[in-house]
Design a protein around this motif. Sequence first.
Motif, PDB file in Angstrom:
ATOM      1  N   ASN A 144      -3.426  -4.928   5.315  1.00  7.88           N
ATOM      2  CA  ASN A 144      -3.564  -6.274   4.765  1.00  7.88           C
ATOM      3  C   ASN A 144      -4.150  -6.182   3.360  1.00  7.88           C
ATOM      4  OD1 ASN A 144      -4.101  -8.922   4.143  1.00  7.88           O
ATOM      5  ND2 ASN A 144      -5.333  -9.340   5.960  1.00  7.88           N
ATOM      6  N   ALA A 157      -7.031  -8.597   2.575  1.00  7.50           N
ATOM      7  CA  ALA A 157      -8.193  -8.625   3.461  1.00  7.50           C
ATOM      8  C   ALA A 157      -9.493  -8.734   2.668  1.00  7.50           C
ATOM      9  CB  ALA A 157      -8.214  -7.371   4.319  1.00  7.50           C
ATOM     10  N   ALA A 165      -1.579  -9.723   7.472  1.00  5.40           N
ATOM     11  CA  ALA A 165      -1.431  -8.294   7.750  1.00  5.40           C
ATOM     12  C   ALA A 165      -0.017  -7.999   8.237  1.00  5.40           C
ATOM     13  CB  ALA A 165      -2.448  -7.858   8.796  1.00  5.40           C
ATOM     14  N   GLU A 171      -6.919  -9.409   9.925  1.00  5.22           N
ATOM     15  CA  GLU A 171      -7.099 -10.428   8.891  1.00  5.22           C
ATOM     16  C   GLU A 171      -8.423 -10.254   8.153  1.00  5.22           C
ATOM     17  OE1 GLU A 171      -4.553 -12.501   8.069  1.00  5.22           O
ATOM     18  OE2 GLU A 171      -3.547 -11.203   9.521  1.00  5.22           O
ATOM     19  N   THR A 172      -9.298  -9.405   8.690  1.00  3.13           N
ATOM     20  CA  THR A 172     -10.583  -9.126   8.046  1.00  3.13           C
ATOM     21  C   THR A 172     -10.567  -7.800   7.306  1.00  3.13           C
ATOM     22  OG1 THR A 172     -12.005 -10.481   9.453  1.00  3.13           O
ATOM     23  CG2 THR A 172     -12.985  -8.471   8.559  1.00  3.13           C
ATOM     24  N   ALA A 184     -12.287 -14.089   8.924  1.00  2.00           N
ATOM     25  CA  ALA A 184     -11.192 -14.734   8.194  1.00  2.00           C
ATOM     26  C   ALA A 184     -11.078 -16.167   8.706  1.00  2.00           C
ATOM     27  CB  ALA A 184      -9.892 -13.966   8.412  1.00  2.00           C
ATOM     28  N   ALA A 200      -8.890  -4.193   5.697  1.00  2.00           N
ATOM     29  CA  ALA A 200      -7.706  -3.812   4.922  1.00  2.00           C
ATOM     30  C   ALA A 200      -6.727  -2.972   5.736  1.00  2.00           C
ATOM     31  CB  ALA A 200      -8.124  -3.047   3.668  1.00  2.00           C
TER      32      ALA A 200
END
Length: 318
Positions: free
Chosen positions: A218, A221, A185, A248-249, A147, A251
């Motif tokens: 998130n 994501a 997130a 942040e990468t 991210a 889900a």
Amino acid sequence: MTSGNGVAVGQDGWLYWVGRAREVETFYGDTATSRRVLDRWARLIDRRARRLDGLGITHLHTVVPDKLAVYPDRLGRPFPGVADPPAARLARMLACRNPAPMVDLLAPLRSARDDEPVYLRTDTHWTYRGYLIAYRALCEALAAPVAEHVFAGTRAQERFTFDLGEKLKPAVGEDYVAYDFPRRAERVDANALVHVRESGQAVRARGLFVGSRVVLRNPQAPDPRRLVLFGDSYIYNPGARLTAMFAETFAEVHAIWSANIDWAYVEAVRPDVLIFEIAERFLRQVPTDRIRIDAFADARARRASRLTLRERLGRWLR
């Protein structure tokens, strides 16, 4: 110079954890003890890999190198094993047995060490740059997108007394750069131990970490996979550590502070990916994987609550 608290004072204020009874030195060198312990780790990781393969879960193990392995020169004296530390020997043992995925963090941290510090001078943990290097390396190993906003956080100069610095008399603080990045997130679940610690009422809140579990989701994501992350203070959610970065990468991220894998939890969640992280200095103890994380957390939370009640009663009676 080594203090009575197991802290070695190196050059230019660099501090290292070396242990109170030379236990780090005994383990770090290529000794009969370290070979026996690392062989047990290799067998454990091999069993884990086979079980995770059977569940169809992508997985990897990684060891956070000790600062001794990345900055041996700042210690100011020779230390056994720094050229070939335990994590490197373990990776070779695993490669000979069964190529269970093992991500090397030592090489990228060593290659970046002179551009900007990757470890704090007065603590065992990384700087923000160190976390970014590890995050990128682990994402690459999983073919997961990084991210980019994690790399573009705001920064502020702060001063803090970290773990190694506070063990000295007088305590030694450190100026460092604190970072933050936009969080997409949100935390959607946490176990009892997290709630007790965050209530601010536990007597020994600083020790209430092992057994913690949080879940973050998130919807924005870039990677739709569900990740379960077992590890220690390098992963945990508060601040800009690996849990926050991975959230942040991916889900959904389940972050569990434990060296033991809770297999019932893994089988219930059925993640797409599992990462196990451990600090090199903690390799000296091999886990059994016999844990039910939330039951363990409930028991610790109840004990902490009882201690809190006793402390309040004690103050009232005085």
